[in-house]
Design a protein around this motif. Structure first.
Motif, PDB file in Angstrom:
ATOM      1  N   ALA A 348       0.815  -1.359  -0.029  1.00  0.00           N
ATOM      2  CA  ALA A 348       0.234   0.068  -0.049  1.00  0.00           C
ATOM      3  C   ALA A 348       1.047   1.409   0.162  1.00  0.00           C
ATOM      4  CB  ALA A 348      -0.875  -0.005   1.230  1.00  0.00           C
ATOM      5  N   GLY A 349       2.184   1.167   0.665  1.00  0.00           N
ATOM      6  CA  GLY A 349       3.029   2.411   0.768  1.00  0.00           C
ATOM      7  C   GLY A 349       3.648   2.722  -0.547  1.00  0.00           C
ATOM      8  N   VAL A 350       3.620   1.670  -1.585  1.00  0.00           N
ATOM      9  CA  VAL A 350       4.260   1.884  -2.608  1.00  0.00           C
ATOM     10  C   VAL A 350       3.400   2.094  -3.733  1.00  0.00           C
ATOM     11  CG1 VAL A 350       6.682   0.906  -1.992  1.00  0.00           C
ATOM     12  CG2 VAL A 350       4.735  -0.480  -3.024  1.00  0.00           C
ATOM     13  N   GLY A 351       2.116   2.106  -3.410  1.00  0.00           N
ATOM     14  CA  GLY A 351       1.073   2.012  -4.510  1.00  0.00           C
ATOM     15  C   GLY A 351       0.667   0.950  -5.115  1.00  0.00           C
TER      16      GLY A 351
END
Length: 351
Positions: A348-351
């Protein structure tokens, strides 16, 4: 008079009963730390003093006191020489038969090199095997194979490497516990008996189109072996072929299908990576491409003027200590139940 051990396992002496009062009196006169091996040494008895002057008290009395060191060495040398001659008198049975027609290129004393591959779950590592008079003796990496060598370099600059499994594979050929015969339910059978029995069973299966025939193998990556198995399945349409690996790459294949829509093998390019994140993956020491991955990863760790000015960084999150985590710049040890949540948070943090 009685016998008692003074130095356990080394020798025994005959001594008179000790006087405990005398030993206590000597201890009272001692000052500072004192060490002794037995009460005889502490009491300084005559028997123990005599024992110290004889290096081998149990067998020294069997020798003549007049024998010097030179004579002793002569006798020992003669004994060893006679023992060696007695061993040479035995001729073991020879079962080696010379070649009727010698193979091409075989020169006694000159090794031959053969290119081969060692299969792993999901791939294989290219190897070069040295053979002396038809016997494999050494395994090394193949510099022309992409998994264990560097085929992209000029021929004079190519290098190769192997892992511990390839180096140890040669030992299985000379394992004394390796079966030398065909066994059937504990009884030794000849190869002719085996061929006759398997032919009889295959004739029975041919009438049923191989309905009772099953094959269980590990993951097959050899095109030759896969072609042979497919040919058998064409001859016996009712037969089934099952592959099983206790620690295979099935999970990675299923994940690749979810991501790309088909079963593919992921190939990493660590030579182009500035930041590497490893999620419970020991890519530096496990897997068919670990040798190549280790070489590419290490190449980015060497700082050279004009070529490489910045090292890559390795971040490892793992549930068990591995060699990859050992060399990581940052390592985080977590429970197996936490790995899925961490992977989702990173995704989720890197999209």
């Amino acid at each position: 008079m009685h016998i008692k051990d003074t130095l356990p396992g080394l020798y025994q002496i005959r001594k008179r009963p000790l006087s405990i009062e005398g030993v206590r009196a000597q201890l009272a006169e001692k000052r500072g730390r004192e060490f002794w091996r037995s009460l005889e040494e502490l009491a300084e008895t005559e028997e123990f003093d005599e024992l110290l002057h004889r290096e081998f008290p149990q067998h020294a009395s069997e020798w003549d006191e007049g024998t010097d060191r030179r004579s002793f060495l002569k006798l020992m040398g003669a004994s060893l020489a006679l023992a060696g001659l007695a061993g040479c008198s035995y001729q073991p049975p020879e079962t080696i038969v010379p070649y009727v027609t010698s193979p091409d290129g075989l020169i006694p004393g000159k090794p031959l090199y053969f290119a081969t591959a060692m299969p792993f779950a999901g791939g294989a590592a290219g190897l070069l095997v040295r053979s002396n008079m038809g016997r494999p003796t050494k395994v090394e990496g193949n510099p022309d194979h992409p998994a264990s060598g560097t085929p992209e370099r000029p021929p004079a600059e190519r290098v190769a490497s192997t892992d511990i499994y390839a180096q140890a594979a040669i030992l299985s050929l000379y394992d004394p516990d390796r079966s030398e015969t065909i066994n059937n339910r504990g009884a030794v059978r000849t190869y002719t008996n085996f061929l006759g029995e398997i032919s009889t069973q295959l004739e029975k299966q041919r009438e049923k189109q191989g309905a009772g025939l099953r094959f269980l193998t590990e993951a097959v990556t050899s095109p030759t072996l896969a072609a042979q198995l497919r040919d058998i399945l064409r001859r016996f349409p009712g037969a089934r072929w099952y592959q099983y690996e206790p620690a295979g790459t099935n999970s990675a294949g299923v994940g690749a299908r979810l991501a790309f829509g088909e079963f593919v093998s992921t190939v990493y390019r660590f030579a182009d990576a500035d930041r590497v994140l490893s999620l419970d993956s020991d890519f530096l020491s496990c897997g068919p491409a670990s040798l190549r991955y280790a070489r590419d990863f290490a190449a980015r760790r060497r700082v050279r003027d004009g070529a490489t000015r910045e090292m890559n960084r390795l971040y490892t999150i793992e549930t068990t200590a591995t060699n990859t985590g050992l060399v990581a710049d940052h390592r985080l040890g977590v429970r197996p139940s936490e790995m899925e949540g961490i992977a989702r948070a990173i995704a989720a943090g890197v999209g």
